[in-house]
Scaffold this motif. Structure first.
Motif, PDB file in Angstrom:
ATOM      1  N   LYS A  67      62.836  70.177  75.463  1.00 14.33           N
ATOM      2  CA  LYS A  67      62.469  69.122  76.415  1.00 14.33           C
ATOM      3  C   LYS A  67      61.117  68.497  76.077  1.00 14.33           C
ATOM      4  CE  LYS A  67      65.188  71.244  80.116  1.00 14.33           C
ATOM      5  NZ  LYS A  67      65.204  71.789  81.492  1.00 14.33           N
ATOM      6  N   LEU A  68      60.960  68.170  74.800  1.00 13.20           N
ATOM      7  CA  LEU A  68      59.703  67.611  74.321  1.00 13.20           C
ATOM      8  C   LEU A  68      59.830  66.144  73.912  1.00 13.20           C
ATOM      9  CD1 LEU A  68      58.421  70.608  72.142  1.00 13.20           C
ATOM     10  CD2 LEU A  68      57.539  69.853  74.372  1.00 13.20           C
ATOM     11  N   ASP A  69      60.984  65.538  74.221  1.00 15.09           N
ATOM     12  CA  ASP A  69      61.154  64.122  73.885  1.00 15.09           C
ATOM     13  C   ASP A  69      60.040  63.305  74.535  1.00 15.09           C
ATOM     14  OD1 ASP A  69      63.393  64.736  72.461  1.00 15.09           O
ATOM     15  OD2 ASP A  69      64.801  64.254  74.075  1.00 15.09           O
ATOM     16  N   GLY A  70      59.414  62.453  73.762  1.00 16.82           N
ATOM     17  CA  GLY A  70      58.303  61.657  74.265  1.00 16.82           C
ATOM     18  C   GLY A  70      56.962  62.320  74.050  1.00 16.82           C
ATOM     19  N   HIS A  71      56.990  63.584  73.614  1.00 13.63           N
ATOM     20  CA  HIS A  71      55.734  64.307  73.373  1.00 13.63           C
ATOM     21  C   HIS A  71      55.591  64.792  71.936  1.00 13.63           C
ATOM     22  CE1 HIS A  71      54.228  64.481  77.537  1.00 13.63           C
ATOM     23  NE2 HIS A  71      55.519  64.502  77.866  1.00 13.63           N
ATOM     24  N   VAL A  72      56.698  64.819  71.194  1.00 10.14           N
ATOM     25  CA  VAL A  72      56.632  65.107  69.756  1.00 10.14           C
ATOM     26  C   VAL A  72      57.074  63.832  69.044  1.00 10.14           C
ATOM     27  CG1 VAL A  72      57.493  66.503  67.839  1.00 10.14           C
ATOM     28  CG2 VAL A  72      57.101  67.555  70.076  1.00 10.14           C
ATOM     29  N   HIS A  73      56.248  63.365  68.133  1.00  6.73           N
ATOM     30  CA  HIS A  73      56.457  62.063  67.504  1.00  6.73           C
ATOM     31  C   HIS A  73      56.641  62.245  66.000  1.00  6.73           C
ATOM     32  CE1 HIS A  73      54.927  60.351  71.321  1.00  6.73           C
ATOM     33  NE2 HIS A  73      54.133  61.419  71.287  1.00  6.73           N
ATOM     34  N   PHE A  74      57.796  61.847  65.479  1.00  6.38           N
ATOM     35  CA  PHE A  74      58.100  61.935  64.058  1.00  6.38           C
ATOM     36  C   PHE A  74      57.767  60.581  63.419  1.00  6.38           C
ATOM     37  CE2 PHE A  74      60.519  65.300  65.941  1.00  6.38           C
ATOM     38  CZ  PHE A  74      60.646  66.285  64.957  1.00  6.38           C
ATOM     39  N   LEU A  75      56.663  60.528  62.698  1.00  7.35           N
ATOM     40  CA  LEU A  75      56.244  59.270  62.088  1.00  7.35           C
ATOM     41  C   LEU A  75      56.784  59.095  60.674  1.00  7.35           C
ATOM     42  CD1 LEU A  75      52.515  58.858  63.205  1.00  7.35           C
ATOM     43  CD2 LEU A  75      54.628  58.345  64.439  1.00  7.35           C
ATOM     44  N   GLY A  76      57.408  60.128  60.123  1.00  5.22           N
ATOM     45  CA  GLY A  76      57.924  60.028  58.767  1.00  5.22           C
ATOM     46  C   GLY A  76      56.806  60.009  57.747  1.00  5.22           C
ATOM     47  N   HIS A  77      57.159  59.666  56.526  1.00  5.73           N
ATOM     48  CA  HIS A  77      56.149  59.575  55.471  1.00  5.73           C
ATOM     49  C   HIS A  77      55.272  58.349  55.709  1.00  5.73           C
ATOM     50  CE1 HIS A  77      54.187  59.712  51.624  1.00  5.73           C
ATOM     51  NE2 HIS A  77      54.576  58.471  51.381  1.00  5.73           N
ATOM     52  N   ARG A  78      53.957  58.535  55.607  1.00  5.34           N
ATOM     53  CA  ARG A  78      53.017  57.444  55.819  1.00  5.34           C
ATOM     54  C   ARG A  78      52.032  57.379  54.660  1.00  5.34           C
ATOM     55  NH1 ARG A  78      53.503  54.751  61.072  1.00  5.34           N
ATOM     56  NH2 ARG A  78      51.433  53.965  60.517  1.00  5.34           N
ATOM     57  N   GLU A  79      51.669  56.176  54.303  1.00  2.00           N
ATOM     58  CA  GLU A  79      50.664  55.999  53.264  1.00  2.00           C
ATOM     59  C   GLU A  79      49.278  55.782  53.864  1.00  2.00           C
ATOM     60  OE1 GLU A  79      51.589  53.325  50.124  1.00  2.00           O
ATOM     61  OE2 GLU A  79      53.708  53.868  50.080  1.00  2.00           O
ATOM     62  N   ASP A  80      49.196  55.749  55.196  1.00  2.00           N
ATOM     63  CA  ASP A  80      47.914  55.505  55.856  1.00  2.00           C
ATOM     64  C   ASP A  80      47.418  56.748  56.595  1.00  2.00           C
ATOM     65  OD1 ASP A  80      49.932  55.475  57.729  1.00  2.00           O
ATOM     66  OD2 ASP A  80      49.164  53.760  58.855  1.00  2.00           O
ATOM     67  N   VAL A  81      47.650  57.928  55.991  1.00  3.16           N
ATOM     68  CA  VAL A  81      47.246  59.183  56.638  1.00  3.16           C
ATOM     69  C   VAL A  81      45.750  59.202  56.925  1.00  3.16           C
ATOM     70  CG1 VAL A  81      47.045  61.688  56.323  1.00  3.16           C
ATOM     71  CG2 VAL A  81      49.158  60.517  55.684  1.00  3.16           C
ATOM     72  N   SER A  82      44.950  58.678  55.998  1.00  4.98           N
ATOM     73  CA  SER A  82      43.503  58.695  56.189  1.00  4.98           C
ATOM     74  C   SER A  82      43.081  57.876  57.402  1.00  4.98           C
ATOM     75  CB  SER A  82      42.787  58.166  54.941  1.00  4.98           C
ATOM     76  OG  SER A  82      43.143  56.824  54.680  1.00  4.98           O
ATOM     77  N   SER A  83      43.919  56.914  57.806  1.00  6.52           N
ATOM     78  CA  SER A  83      43.619  56.123  59.006  1.00  6.52           C
ATOM     79  C   SER A  83      44.177  56.759  60.269  1.00  6.52           C
ATOM     80  CB  SER A  83      44.195  54.709  58.859  1.00  6.52           C
ATOM     81  OG  SER A  83      43.579  54.024  57.793  1.00  6.52           O
ATOM     82  N   LEU A  84      45.239  57.547  60.132  1.00  7.89           N
ATOM     83  CA  LEU A  84      45.850  58.182  61.298  1.00  7.89           C
ATOM     84  C   LEU A  84      45.084  59.425  61.747  1.00  7.89           C
ATOM     85  CD1 LEU A  84      49.636  57.943  60.337  1.00  7.89           C
ATOM     86  CD2 LEU A  84      48.430  56.603  62.058  1.00  7.89           C
ATOM     87  N   LEU A  85      44.561  60.191  60.801  1.00  6.98           N
ATOM     88  CA  LEU A  85      43.928  61.449  61.167  1.00  6.98           C
ATOM     89  C   LEU A  85      42.733  61.293  62.117  1.00  6.98           C
ATOM     90  CD1 LEU A  85      44.091  63.563  57.860  1.00  6.98           C
ATOM     91  CD2 LEU A  85      45.371  63.892  59.983  1.00  6.98           C
ATOM     92  N   PRO A  86      41.885  60.268  61.979  1.00  7.25           N
ATOM     93  CA  PRO A  86      40.777  60.138  62.923  1.00  7.25           C
ATOM     94  C   PRO A  86      41.222  59.952  64.371  1.00  7.25           C
ATOM     95  CG  PRO A  86      40.360  58.816  60.973  1.00  7.25           C
ATOM     96  CD  PRO A  86      41.785  59.272  60.889  1.00  7.25           C
ATOM     97  N   LEU A  87      42.495  59.574  64.601  1.00  5.37           N
ATOM     98  CA  LEU A  87      42.996  59.416  65.968  1.00  5.37           C
ATOM     99  C   LEU A  87      43.234  60.758  66.645  1.00  5.37           C
ATOM    100  CD1 LEU A  87      45.738  56.684  65.353  1.00  5.37           C
ATOM    101  CD2 LEU A  87      43.301  56.350  65.810  1.00  5.37           C
ATOM    102  N   MET A  88      43.321  61.833  65.847  1.00  2.00           N
ATOM    103  CA  MET A  88      43.700  63.139  66.366  1.00  2.00           C
ATOM    104  C   MET A  88      42.499  63.892  66.962  1.00  2.00           C
ATOM    105  SD  MET A  88      46.809  62.784  65.648  1.00  2.00           S
ATOM    106  CE  MET A  88      47.630  61.543  64.638  1.00  2.00           C
ATOM    107  N   ASP A  89      42.815  64.771  67.903  1.00  2.00           N
ATOM    108  CA  ASP A  89      41.793  65.667  68.446  1.00  2.00           C
ATOM    109  C   ASP A  89      41.661  66.915  67.584  1.00  2.00           C
ATOM    110  OD1 ASP A  89      40.926  64.498  71.186  1.00  2.00           O
ATOM    111  OD2 ASP A  89      43.111  64.307  71.191  1.00  2.00           O
ATOM    112  N   VAL A  90      42.790  67.388  67.063  1.00  3.10           N
ATOM    113  CA  VAL A  90      42.799  68.482  66.094  1.00  3.10           C
ATOM    114  C   VAL A  90      43.964  68.245  65.137  1.00  3.10           C
ATOM    115  CG1 VAL A  90      41.783  70.246  67.617  1.00  3.10           C
ATOM    116  CG2 VAL A  90      44.280  69.967  67.521  1.00  3.10           C
ATOM    117  N   THR A  91      43.899  68.867  63.968  1.00  3.93           N
ATOM    118  CA  THR A  91      45.055  68.877  63.073  1.00  3.93           C
ATOM    119  C   THR A  91      45.591  70.299  63.004  1.00  3.93           C
ATOM    120  OG1 THR A  91      43.603  69.148  61.153  1.00  3.93           O
ATOM    121  CG2 THR A  91      44.313  66.921  61.692  1.00  3.93           C
ATOM    122  N   LEU A  92      46.874  70.406  62.691  1.00  2.00           N
ATOM    123  CA  LEU A  92      47.564  71.696  62.721  1.00  2.00           C
ATOM    124  C   LEU A  92      48.303  71.918  61.405  1.00  2.00           C
ATOM    125  CD1 LEU A  92      48.635  74.178  64.370  1.00  2.00           C
ATOM    126  CD2 LEU A  92      50.479  72.678  65.179  1.00  2.00           C
TER     127      LEU A  92
END
Length: 372
Positions: free
Chosen positions: A242-267
């Motif tokens: 029951k995690l629909d809407g809370h787990v997001h599958f973005l697929g392969h991305r070439e802009d990882v360096s831009s996405l990571l600063p949006l995170m509070d932590v990485t796992l």
């Protein structure tokens, strides 16, 4: 001096980033990337103006490609071959008796995990790969744990050099990426996980642990970046939990360096790693990490000042600890992580160390043991 780097060419994760980052820092007049199949690596190497050749292997077991590689090495006067990955390693082992140039190999992953889930066939391929590794003139281990792994495989200690991974800390994230573009609220707690959707990454641990956190804290989101064979299985797991809407599958991305600063932590929940490039990318983004204790993680995250190193059975509790920590404290951890990693694990430092190996191998393979 001319060095041919050989890889299957189907990498999309940390292995690809390591190879391209290294080649981009080396003298472009001296290095060539050889791939066995067309893919993202081939395209991105071309974009970086790295000389690239596709040997067009028809299928993974097509041995006719050996003749093409050998002819290319001879016609282009290649001085050193540097292989990356099981397929390239096994092919070079077959070529080695007919060549008179040094062979350098970088071990990017545990050979026992490369064919995980492939049963008897996988065990056979792993054994074949280990046999190839033992024949290389020089083995580069990108973590201390992989140095010990090479020793256990049977590689002589004098043939092993430990050279840690590195990233370009001068790369700045694209400031145009904001949480709102992905539909996240300002107070949402974002957990980013950059990993191929394959068994060795153990995404089920991430999802199950996140489910416990999300049940008590509805503003939490798990952002999965990467593609792979388990995508549908993992999406079904999220639906079941029951995690629909809370787990997001973005697929392969070439802009990882831009996405990571949006995170509070990485796992990172991997069963096996060498020297996880994604943790260096997290450090560059100034984001603290939660990671299993695998590969070179202790060198990257030596204390809880930079993040959390935990066991598989303690990920849920660790996620709760990260969530409960004050945002300013997490920011301070991220800044410490950045400063620590930048001073030790830059791509420039990686290139300097590898160049030293090449220089010594070019002079005489026997000199490497006494200098490194």
């Amino acid at each position: 001096m001319k060095i041919l780097h050989l890889n299957a060419g189907n990498e999309t994760g940390g292995g690809m980033s390591h190879i391209l980052s290294l080649l981009n820092m080396l003298d472009h007049d001296e290095v060539i990337l050889g791939v066995l199949e067309d893919g993202e690596m081939f395209r991105r190497a071309r974009q970086l103006s790295i000389d690239t050749v596709n040997f067009n292997q028809s299928f993974p077991y097509d041995l006719s490609v050996l003749l093409h590689i050998k002819r290319y090495i001879e016609e282009e006067n290649i001085d050193i071959v540097h292989t990356h990955g099981p397929r390239a390693n096994v092919l070079m082992n077959m070529l080695k008796p007919s060549l008179s140039i040094p062979w350098v190999l970088t071990l990017h992953s545990n050979p026992d995990d490369d064919f995980m889930g492939n049963g008897t066939k996988g065990k056979l391929f792993a054994r074949l790969h280990k046999g190839a590794i033992r024949k290389a003139d020089r083995c580069l281990a990108i973590s201390d744990s992989f140095k010990h792994l090479l020793l256990n495989i049977g590689v002589h200690h004098g043939k092993i050099s430990t050279i840690y991974n590195g990233v370009d800390f001068n790369v700045l994230p694209d400031q145009n990426s904001y949480r709102e573009e992905f539909g996240f609220e300002e107070n949402d707690f974002l957990i980013g996980m950059v990993a191929r959707l394959e068994p060795v990454k153990q995404h089920e641990l991430a999802i199950q642990s996140f489910a416990e956190l999300n049940r008590k804290n509805s503003n939490t989101h798990l952002v999965l970046i990467g593609n792979g064979s388990r995508e549908q299985e993992l999406k079904q797991m999220c639906t079941t939990c029951k995690l629909d809407g809370h787990v997001h599958f973005l697929g392969h991305r070439e802009d990882v360096s831009s996405l990571l600063p949006l995170m509070d932590v990485t796992l990172l929940t991997s069963k096996s790693e060498s020297f996880p490039l994604v943790l260096l990318e997290s450090a560059r983004a100034r984001v603290p990490v939660i990671t299993t204790n695998v590969g070179g993680v202790p060198q990257l995250v030596p204390s809880n000042k930079y993040g959390w190193v935990t066991e598989c059975n303690n990920i849920t509790a660790t996620l709760h600890s990260a969530y409960e920590k004050d945002a300013e404290e997490r920011k301070l951890m991220g800044d410490r992580f950045y400063n620590f990693a930048r001073s030790r694990y830059s791509s420039n430092h990686l290139a300097q160390q590898v160049t030293k190996i090449y220089d010594l191998m070019y002079k005489s393979p026997l000199e490497v043991e006494s200098h490194v």
